[in-house]
Design an enzyme around this catalytic site. Structure first.
Site, short mmCIF file in Angstrom:
data_model
loop_
_atom_site.label_atom_id
_atom_site.label_comp_id
_atom_site.label_asym_id
_atom_site.label_seq_id
_atom_site.Cartn_x
_atom_site.Cartn_y
_atom_site.Cartn_z
N LYS A 1 2.73 -58.11 88.22
CA LYS A 1 3.00 -57.03 89.68
C LYS A 1 4.06 -56.61 89.53
CE LYS A 1 3.48 -58.49 94.30
NZ LYS A 1 2.90 -57.26 94.69
N HIS B 1 4.53 -64.72 91.65
CA HIS B 1 2.79 -63.56 91.55
C HIS B 1 3.14 -63.54 90.33
CE1 HIS B 1 2.85 -62.40 96.05
NE2 HIS B 1 1.86 -61.83 96.16
#
Ligand SMILES: NC(=O)C1=CN([C@@H]2O[C@H](COP(=O)(O)OP(=O)(O)OC[C@H]3O[C@@H](n4cnc5c(N)ncnc54)[C@H](O)[C@@H]3O)[C@@H](O)[C@H]2O)C=CC1
Ligand SMILES: O=C(O)C1=N[C@H](C(=O)O)C[C@H](O)C1
Length: 233
Positions: free
Chosen positions: A134, A130
């Site tokens: 995040k 990701h």
């Protein structure tokens, strides 16, 4: 439909565009837990932060507003949210991932785990990648995938981040700028490797799924999942 967006960051803004394109009105958009009356909305969509999600969901359920939550990293309180929903006869959906593609991938993962359960030569691992903004690791999606393997594969009883022992399914989390979300499940033996992978190209799929779930939940009572919404599996 009058929608409240609880969390107006990357996901909240993407959901706003899709909701408007489907004819809905955004009556509340907030990045705080104060300063609005949730009763103005027909449905609320929470994509906020781990520390805020449970309060946002409770506020909706205490005011008879159906709520969709995609926020990850707060699941230690999931059972409390379920009890509150049942007590108040409300309507609630949490999904670690709202995209159609990932929900198909969840089903594939469980089928593959069932096929591999007796094949001791293969070791399983899950990798998620990701963007660097995040907050949580591993991703909620990786946790759902790990639970899907554990449910269907006799060798694994738990998962851990960056740790692999006999009955522990290892998850690794990588952070690379601008990656919307990639999940890879690998079964590896000395002889060969089997991999299945889902790669999101943008946040559109997550956001569309959340709006479809919000449309679906109106008029319903209970705690649901994306499996109910999409009618797959
Ligand atoms: N289930 C799914 O399909 C998906 C889930 N997510 C999850 O959704 C969450 C949000 O993701 P992003 O939009 O990328 O994050 P983001 O950081 O861009 O947005 C979160 C927003 O929530 C705001 N916020 C902070 N406290 C709040 C409160 N008390 N009430 C309402 N909002 C508050 C922040 O100021 C920020 O604007 C994360 O937990 C992420 O893991 C993200 C994509 C898809
Ligand atoms: O934070 C994100 O961006 C994402 N979070 C969800 C997760 O934790 O699984 C879903 C998606 O992968 C994007």
């Amino acid at each position: 439909m009058k929608i409240a967006l609880l969390g107006y960051g990357r996901m909240g803004q993407t959901i706003e565009q899709i909701a408007i394109s489907r004819g809905h009105d955004i009556v509340i958009k907030t990045s705080s837990n104060t300063g609005y009356n949730i009763k103005e909305a027909d449905v609320a969509i929470d994509f906020s932060i781990p520390n805020a999600a449970f309060n946002n969901i409770s506020n909706c359920l205490n005011n008879d507003v159906p709520v969709i939550s995609g926020t990850t990293g707060w699941l230690d309180k999931y059972n409390e949210a379920v009890s509150l929903c049942e007590k108040n006869k409300g309507a609630f959906i949490y999904a670690s991932n709202f995209s159609l593609g990932v929900n198909i991938f969840f089903e594939l993962n469980e089928i593959l785990a069932k096929m591999m359960t007796k094949l001791d030569d293969y070791k399983v691992d899950i990798e998620e990648i990701h963007h660097t903004k995040k907050l949580d690791a591993p991703s909620g999606t990786a946790i759902t995938l790990a639970e899907g393997v554990i449910k269907n594969h006799s060798q694994y009883s738990n998962w851990k981040l960056d740790e692999s022992t006999e009955n522990i399914l290892p998850i690794t989390a990588k952070r690379i700028p601008d990656v919307p979300g990639t999940h890879i499940i690998t079964y590896k033996s000395d002889i060969d490797t089997i991999k299945i992978e889902h790669e999101a190209h943008s946040r559109q799929g997550f956001a569309l799924g959340a709006v479809i779930a919000a449309e679906w939940i109106i008029g319903k009572t209970g705690v649901f999942t994306m499996k109910d919404v999409l009618n797959i599996g």
